[in-house]
Design a protein around this motif. Structure first.
Motif, PDB file in Angstrom:
ATOM      1  N   ASN A   1      21.329  12.222  78.640  1.00  0.00           N
ATOM      2  CA  ASN A   1      20.520  12.159  79.850  1.00  0.00           C
ATOM      3  C   ASN A   1      19.754  13.493  79.974  1.00  0.00           C
ATOM      4  OD1 ASN A   1      19.522  11.975  82.439  1.00  0.00           O
ATOM      5  ND2 ASN A   1      21.434  11.280  83.365  1.00  0.00           N
TER       6      ASN A   1
ATOM      7  N   THR B   1      16.936  14.171  81.256  1.00  0.00           N
ATOM      8  CA  THR B   1      16.349  14.418  82.581  1.00  0.00           C
ATOM      9  C   THR B   1      17.352  15.161  83.457  1.00  0.00           C
ATOM     10  OG1 THR B   1      15.404  12.239  82.273  1.00  0.00           O
ATOM     11  CG2 THR B   1      15.008  13.292  84.392  1.00  0.00           C
ATOM     12  N   ALA B   2      18.618  14.746  83.365  1.00  0.00           N
ATOM     13  CA  ALA B   2      19.659  15.384  84.169  1.00  0.00           C
ATOM     14  C   ALA B   2      19.870  16.829  83.713  1.00  0.00           C
ATOM     15  CB  ALA B   2      20.961  14.601  84.062  1.00  0.00           C
TER      16      ALA B   2
ATOM     17  N   ALA C   1      17.175  18.808  85.059  1.00  0.00           N
ATOM     18  CA  ALA C   1      17.314  18.966  86.512  1.00  0.00           C
ATOM     19  C   ALA C   1      18.316  20.075  86.837  1.00  0.00           C
ATOM     20  CB  ALA C   1      17.750  17.652  87.146  1.00  0.00           C
TER      21      ALA C   1
ATOM     22  N   LEU D   1      29.881  14.890  89.600  1.00  0.00           N
ATOM     23  CA  LEU D   1      30.930  13.995  89.110  1.00  0.00           C
ATOM     24  C   LEU D   1      30.552  12.523  89.277  1.00  0.00           C
ATOM     25  CD1 LEU D   1      34.113  15.846  90.412  1.00  0.00           C
ATOM     26  CD2 LEU D   1      33.135  15.880  88.130  1.00  0.00           C
ATOM     27  N   SER D   2      29.704  12.239  90.272  1.00  0.00           N
ATOM     28  CA  SER D   2      29.359  10.837  90.502  1.00  0.00           C
ATOM     29  C   SER D   2      28.007  10.471  89.872  1.00  0.00           C
ATOM     30  CB  SER D   2      29.342  10.537  92.003  1.00  0.00           C
ATOM     31  OG  SER D   2      28.362  11.310  92.647  1.00  0.00           O
TER      32      SER D   2
ATOM     33  N   PRO E   1      25.367   9.874  86.610  1.00  0.00           N
ATOM     34  CA  PRO E   1      25.538   9.329  85.254  1.00  0.00           C
ATOM     35  C   PRO E   1      25.317  10.400  84.181  1.00  0.00           C
ATOM     36  CG  PRO E   1      23.427   8.661  86.138  1.00  0.00           C
ATOM     37  CD  PRO E   1      24.115   9.427  87.222  1.00  0.00           C
TER      38      PRO E   1
ATOM     39  N   ARG F   1      38.351  16.481  87.663  1.00  0.00           N
ATOM     40  CA  ARG F   1      38.619  15.141  88.183  1.00  0.00           C
ATOM     41  C   ARG F   1      40.099  14.981  88.441  1.00  0.00           C
ATOM     42  NH1 ARG F   1      34.320  13.325  85.041  1.00  0.00           N
ATOM     43  NH2 ARG F   1      32.851  12.235  86.360  1.00  0.00           N
TER      44      ARG F   1
ATOM     45  N   CYS G   1      33.089   5.733  92.688  1.00  0.00           N
ATOM     46  CA  CYS G   1      31.955   6.602  92.353  1.00  0.00           C
ATOM     47  C   CYS G   1      32.204   7.514  91.153  1.00  0.00           C
ATOM     48  CB  CYS G   1      31.572   7.452  93.560  1.00  0.00           C
ATOM     49  SG  CYS G   1      30.935   6.466  94.914  1.00  0.00           S
ATOM     50  N   GLY G   2      33.434   7.567  90.661  1.00  0.00           N
ATOM     51  CA  GLY G   2      33.676   8.357  89.452  1.00  0.00           C
ATOM     52  C   GLY G   2      34.220   9.752  89.704  1.00  0.00           C
ATOM     53  N   ILE G   3      34.521  10.069  90.960  1.00  0.00           N
ATOM     54  CA  ILE G   3      35.041  11.404  91.258  1.00  0.00           C
ATOM     55  C   ILE G   3      36.530  11.468  90.954  1.00  0.00           C
ATOM     56  CG2 ILE G   3      35.411  13.072  93.144  1.00  0.00           C
ATOM     57  CD1 ILE G   3      32.801  11.850  94.368  1.00  0.00           C
TER      58      ILE G   3
ATOM     59  N   TYR H   1      29.777   3.659  82.374  1.00  0.00           N
ATOM     60  CA  TYR H   1      29.654   4.434  83.603  1.00  0.00           C
ATOM     61  C   TYR H   1      28.229   4.835  83.949  1.00  0.00           C
ATOM     62  CZ  TYR H   1      29.231   8.758  80.863  1.00  0.00           C
ATOM     63  OH  TYR H   1      28.794   9.727  80.022  1.00  0.00           O
ATOM     64  N   ARG H   2      27.406   5.015  82.918  1.00  0.00           N
ATOM     65  CA  ARG H   2      26.039   5.463  83.241  1.00  0.00           C
ATOM     66  C   ARG H   2      25.285   4.393  84.029  1.00  0.00           C
ATOM     67  NH1 ARG H   2      24.375  10.301  80.338  1.00  0.00           N
ATOM     68  NH2 ARG H   2      25.661  10.595  78.496  1.00  0.00           N
TER      69      ARG H   2
ATOM     70  N   ARG I   1      26.912   3.953  87.551  1.00  0.00           N
ATOM     71  CA  ARG I   1      26.665   5.032  88.517  1.00  0.00           C
ATOM     72  C   ARG I   1      25.210   5.092  88.955  1.00  0.00           C
ATOM     73  NH1 ARG I   1      30.097  10.036  85.986  1.00  0.00           N
ATOM     74  NH2 ARG I   1      32.107   8.987  85.901  1.00  0.00           N
ATOM     75  N   ARG I   2      24.293   4.663  88.070  1.00  0.00           N
ATOM     76  CA  ARG I   2      22.879   4.679  88.464  1.00  0.00           C
ATOM     77  C   ARG I   2      22.627   3.786  89.662  1.00  0.00           C
ATOM     78  NH1 ARG I   2      21.216   4.891  82.867  1.00  0.00           N
ATOM     79  NH2 ARG I   2      20.726   7.083  82.505  1.00  0.00           N
TER      80      ARG I   2
ATOM     81  N   GLY J   1      16.893  13.861  89.617  1.00  0.00           N
ATOM     82  CA  GLY J   1      16.959  14.225  88.208  1.00  0.00           C
ATOM     83  C   GLY J   1      18.332  13.949  87.603  1.00  0.00           C
ATOM     84  N   LEU J   2      19.384  14.257  88.361  1.00  0.00           N
ATOM     85  CA  LEU J   2      20.744  14.055  87.852  1.00  0.00           C
ATOM     86  C   LEU J   2      20.979  12.596  87.472  1.00  0.00           C
ATOM     87  CD1 LEU J   2      23.113  16.143  90.151  1.00  0.00           C
ATOM     88  CD2 LEU J   2      22.735  16.416  87.711  1.00  0.00           C
ATOM     89  N   PHE J   3      20.322  11.705  88.200  1.00  0.00           N
ATOM     90  CA  PHE J   3      20.515  10.289  87.913  1.00  0.00           C
ATOM     91  C   PHE J   3      19.520   9.782  86.874  1.00  0.00           C
ATOM     92  CE2 PHE J   3      23.900   8.635  90.582  1.00  0.00           C
ATOM     93  CZ  PHE J   3      24.179   9.767  91.315  1.00  0.00           C
ATOM     94  N   GLY J   4      18.829  10.743  86.229  1.00  0.00           N
ATOM     95  CA  GLY J   4      18.012  10.379  85.081  1.00  0.00           C
ATOM     96  C   GLY J   4      16.627   9.876  85.423  1.00  0.00           C
ATOM     97  N   LEU J   5      16.221  10.026  86.691  1.00  0.00           N
ATOM     98  CA  LEU J   5      14.893   9.541  87.054  1.00  0.00           C
ATOM     99  C   LEU J   5      13.892  10.694  87.048  1.00  0.00           C
ATOM    100  CD1 LEU J   5      15.608   7.057  89.952  1.00  0.00           C
ATOM    101  CD2 LEU J   5      15.331   6.611  87.534  1.00  0.00           C
TER     102      LEU J   5
END
Lengths: 253, 309
Positions: free
Chosen positions: A2, A4-5, A8, A93-94, A96, A252, B52-54, B73-74, B77-78, B104-108
């Protein structure tokens, strides 16, 4: 990946640096100047030369390493500890993203900042002494590898630490003494034989020696050994980070 | 209706042996608002954190839009946005930058128009250049929502969105939720206010001690929960309920000085006026009148014993 992440995280971390650019820029300039005044002038007037290099120039690689190592550790440990402290880590953590992407983003930014400061110190030192760089590629490689590996170490410290005291524990109690005793301000050959042997157990010696070799072509330990040491150190940090990734240690529940 | 979130026998035990979730199964339909009610420590936040994966689940599965939260998970979670219970924001960062980070963290990729749109909806647009530390508590909560919406999630989790929030802001929050629903976002929120569930939810789930006690249509549940009591205290104790009051289905307390009337707040006619008329007709003199509503805890007790029966 990823990307982009990663971008970011990197951009967000660098923004913190640019917000305090004057501070990021002025403080290394000032501290380097002080080192030159104190060590270069006061001590340099007594120790004219070390192995054919003027004392003022001789300490430059050590000075750069001192700042680069300390800053890499503090930038990276703060970068990942701060979200833990504030609670904003929930978002990482939440999202992707996997741990590798998080590491690249944070460690990349921390290493970039340290590299910038390293170059500022190098530039500042040219105002005080004549600097020659005999092996520029080796110099760049040592500098970048040091930024990266100690940022990795800082990242590990930041994950491990559960309060601000622990954050400064490793840098102050372990890393600072190792750097000061690692030949930053002197050549190992100036020490008595017994201390020369003991010093060889200090990993920072290999780092500073290799870095100094890239400037002046003179080294306390063989250059191959220096390179091996820094690569091995990077490998160890990566292995620890891989283990954290696998187990989710301190991240986690 | 399609199921957007499917939870199957989800369990979470911590290292010290504490079981926070004891096999929760739940299906959530696309576009609905589900309120999870439960006292503190019931497992609401653990449930959300696990989805949510925490937090990593001990066993069981969760899929979001058909994507497993662990193996895929990707993609899973998106689709999810999370607004945490605690205000967790970097104080020195500007509103705009922190929302952009979330996207950005979510890849957008960069989409200023989209971020502007989100900030406008949350009345944050004029604050976009302010550092977060300069914002009020309510504004900070909105920033958290903006961050959660930055990647255009299909499912939004709101963990206690109105805990410790004043009445005005609570109303605002409910309006925001209603608007998100109109945009087709599925919303799961946790709360311990019954009124909140009543105001905005389509369905209500009750969770306690790591177990989902029931999930029901809101209207059905509210009818059950909406029972209220009037206690009519008399100046002189009586031995038995006068014949003229027989139709009201009253109970007399042990001391004989109070009549208790149970009614449904949701009914068209509560029968209070007739009751009070009849009480005075019967020649009884009132000392005081009190109303009582079952607390959430009492309702839980009722639910648990109801389940057992």
């Amino acid at each position: 990946m990823n990307w982009t992440a990663i971008a970011a995280i990197y951009r967000f971390e660098m923004a913190r640096f640019f917000r305090t650019l004057a501070q990021s820029f002025l403080s290394p300039v000032l501290s380097t100047s002080l080192y030159f005044v104190v060590f270069g002038t006061a001590i340099g007037s007594r120790i004219q030369e070390v192995e054919g290099v003027s004392y003022g120039a001789f300490i430059v690689p050590g000075l750069i390493m001192l700042s680069v190592v300390m800053l890499s550790i503090s930038n990276a440990s703060f970068g990942i500890y701060f979200p833990k402290f504030l609670g904003t880590i929930y978002e990482l953590l939440s999202a992707p993203v996997n741990f590798i992407e998080i590491v690249i983003g944070y460690v990349g930014a921390a290493a970039t900042k340290a590299l910038f400061v390293g170059l500022v110190i190098l530039a500042t030192s040219t105002f005080f002494v004549d600097i020659r760089i005999e092996h520029p590629f080796a110099m760049a490689a040592f500098l970048i590898l040091s930024c990266l590996s100690f940022s990795l170490l800082g990242f590990i410290i930041g994950i491990w630490a559960s309060n601000f005291e622990q954050m400064s524990l490793v840098p102050q109690l372990v890393v600072t003494p190792l750097i000061f005793l690692g030949g930053t301000f002197y050549s190992i050959s100036m020490l008595p034989p017994l201390w020369q042997t003991i010093t060889l157990f200090n990993p920072v010696v290999y780092l500073i020696s290799g870095f100094r070799w890239s400037f002046f072509g003179l080294a306390d330990v063989p250059i191959a050994l220096s390179l091996l040491a820094i690569i091995a150190f990077t490998g160890v940090c990566l292995a620890v980070i891989g283990w954290i990734f696998k187990t989710g240690w301190r991240l986690r529940s | 209706m399609t199921t957007i979130l499917s939870i199957r026998d989800l369990r979470k035990s911590y290292a010290d042996g504490f079981e926070a979730l004891k096999g929760v199964s739940l299906d959530i339909e696309e576009g609905e608002i589900l309120a999870l009610l439960g006292p503190n420590g019931a497992g609401k936040t653990t449930l959300i954190s696990t989805i949510c994966g925490i937090t990593t689940p001990t066993s069981g599965t969760v899929s979001v839009g058909g994507h497993d939260i662990q193996s895929d998970y990707r993609a899973a979670r998106r689709m999810i946005g999370l607004v945490p219970q605690e205000i967790a924001l970097e104080p020195f960062e500007k509103v705009w930058n922190t929302v952009r980070l979330s996207r950005g963290l979510f890849g957008l990729g960069k989409d200023n128009a989209r971020i502007e749109d989100i900030l406008r909806k949350l009345s944050l647009l004029d604050k976009r250049k302010n550092p977060i530390k300069e914002l009020s508590g309510g504004m900070k909560r909105r920033v958290l929502i903006a961050k959660a919406l930055a990647h255009e999630p299909r499912v939004l989790f709101l963990d206690e969105p109105t805990a410790g929030v004043d009445v005005e802001l609570r109303k605002d929050m409910w309006e925001i939720v209603a608007e998100l629903k109109r945009d087709g976002v599925t919303i799961i929120l946790t709360t311990h206010y019954i009124e909140e569930a009543e105001a905005i939810a389509d369905r209500v789930g009750v969770i306690d001690k790591g177990e989902l006690l029931l999930v029901q249509d809101k209207d059905t549940l509210m009818a059950q929960m909406g029972k209220k009591q009037i206690v009519v205290m008399l100046t002189e104790p009586i031995a038995k309920i006068p014949g003229g009051l027989a139709s009201h289905n009253l109970t007399l307390n042990g001391a004989g000085d109070s009549l208790i009337y149970t009614y449904d707040t949701h009914a068209d006619r509560t029968g209070i006026t007739t009751l009070l008329n009849d009480v005075s007709q019967a020649g009884l003199v009132l000392r005081d009148v009190q109303t009582r509503q079952s607390s959430l805890e009492e309702i839980f007790v009722n639910l648990v014993s109801g389940e057992a029966a």
